[in-house]
Design an enzyme around this catalytic site. Structure first.
Site, PDB file in Angstrom:
ATOM      1  CG  HIS A 182      26.011  14.397  15.906  1.00 24.61           C
ATOM      2  ND1 HIS A 182      26.813  13.480  16.548  1.00 24.61           N
ATOM      3  CD2 HIS A 182      24.944  14.598  16.707  1.00 24.61           C
ATOM      4  CE1 HIS A 182      26.254  13.142  17.697  1.00 24.61           C
ATOM      5  NE2 HIS A 182      25.119  13.812  17.823  1.00 24.61           N
ATOM      6  CG  ASN A 214       8.035  11.595  -9.334  1.00 23.34           C
ATOM      7  OD1 ASN A 214       6.914  11.766  -8.850  1.00 23.34           O
ATOM      8  ND2 ASN A 214       8.239  11.249 -10.575  1.00 23.34           N
ATOM      9  CB  CYS A 235      11.453   9.245 -13.095  1.00 22.63           C
ATOM     10  SG  CYS A 235      10.400  10.699 -12.928  1.00 22.63           S
TER      11      CYS A 235
END
Length: 179
Positions: free
Chosen positions: A72, A124, A157
């Site tokens: 990392h 969303n 959705c």
């Protein structure tokens, strides 16, 4: 010299689009190294991305296959650009507040300050428009991230609105402009 891109993928239904992005970047001659959250791996397999990138996929921040290397940290040192696509609300929030609890966020936190950094949110509409998410994106912009704005569309959705991952052509264009 081949440019190296770190493509970080977080847990969003749009994660499946990362396969096409990986393929397109590789075909354009970039050396693509994929980082994934565990949630992303629920949507698309690391093997798919490994085959398309021709590089190992990095999923576990604690897995160090080479003793002299700290993945990392070293991945960021070797990169020419970092892009988080798709960027989930959770990963954006974690990054904005300095969290480093997985391979994506730990690597992002260790990136050189001058490395070009892009985020491509996908979530969303209500999550994207939420003032907390907008504040987190603003924090990331303050520290050098550029946002690839999501588009308005029919979402997985069933809602319609802003939050769909930007078109692949848009993402590729912005990568090319920043590398």
């Amino acid at each position: 010299m081949t440019k190296r891109i770190l493509l970080a993928i977080s847990g969003s239904i749009a994660a499946y689009k990362a396969a096409d992005l990986t393929s397109q970047l590789t075909k354009r001659g970039y050396d693509v190294h994929v980082l994934m959250t565990e949630a992303a791996a629920k949507f698309i397999t690391p093997l798919t991305l490994q085959v398309l990138s021709k590089n190992p996929v990095h999923l576990d921040v604690m897995e160090e296959k080479i003793a002299e290397r700290i993945n990392h940290i070293d991945l960021g040192k070797e990169a020419d650009l970092f892009i988080l696509a798709p960027a989930s609300a959770n990963t954006i929030a974690t990054l904005a507040h300095g969290g480093a609890d997985n391979m994506v966020t730990a690597t992002a936190l260790a990136l050189p300050a001058d490395l070009p950094k892009l985020i491509a949110p996908a979530m969303n509409t209500k999550m994207y428009d939420n003032p907390l998410t907008q504040r987190n994106i603003a924090i990331l912009k303050e520290v050098g991230y550029k946002e690839i704005t999501p588009k308005s569309a029919l979402l997985a959705c069933g809602d319609v609105g802003r939050g769909a991952l930007a078109d692949l052509d848009t993402i590729l264009q912005i990568i090319n402009e920043n590398i």
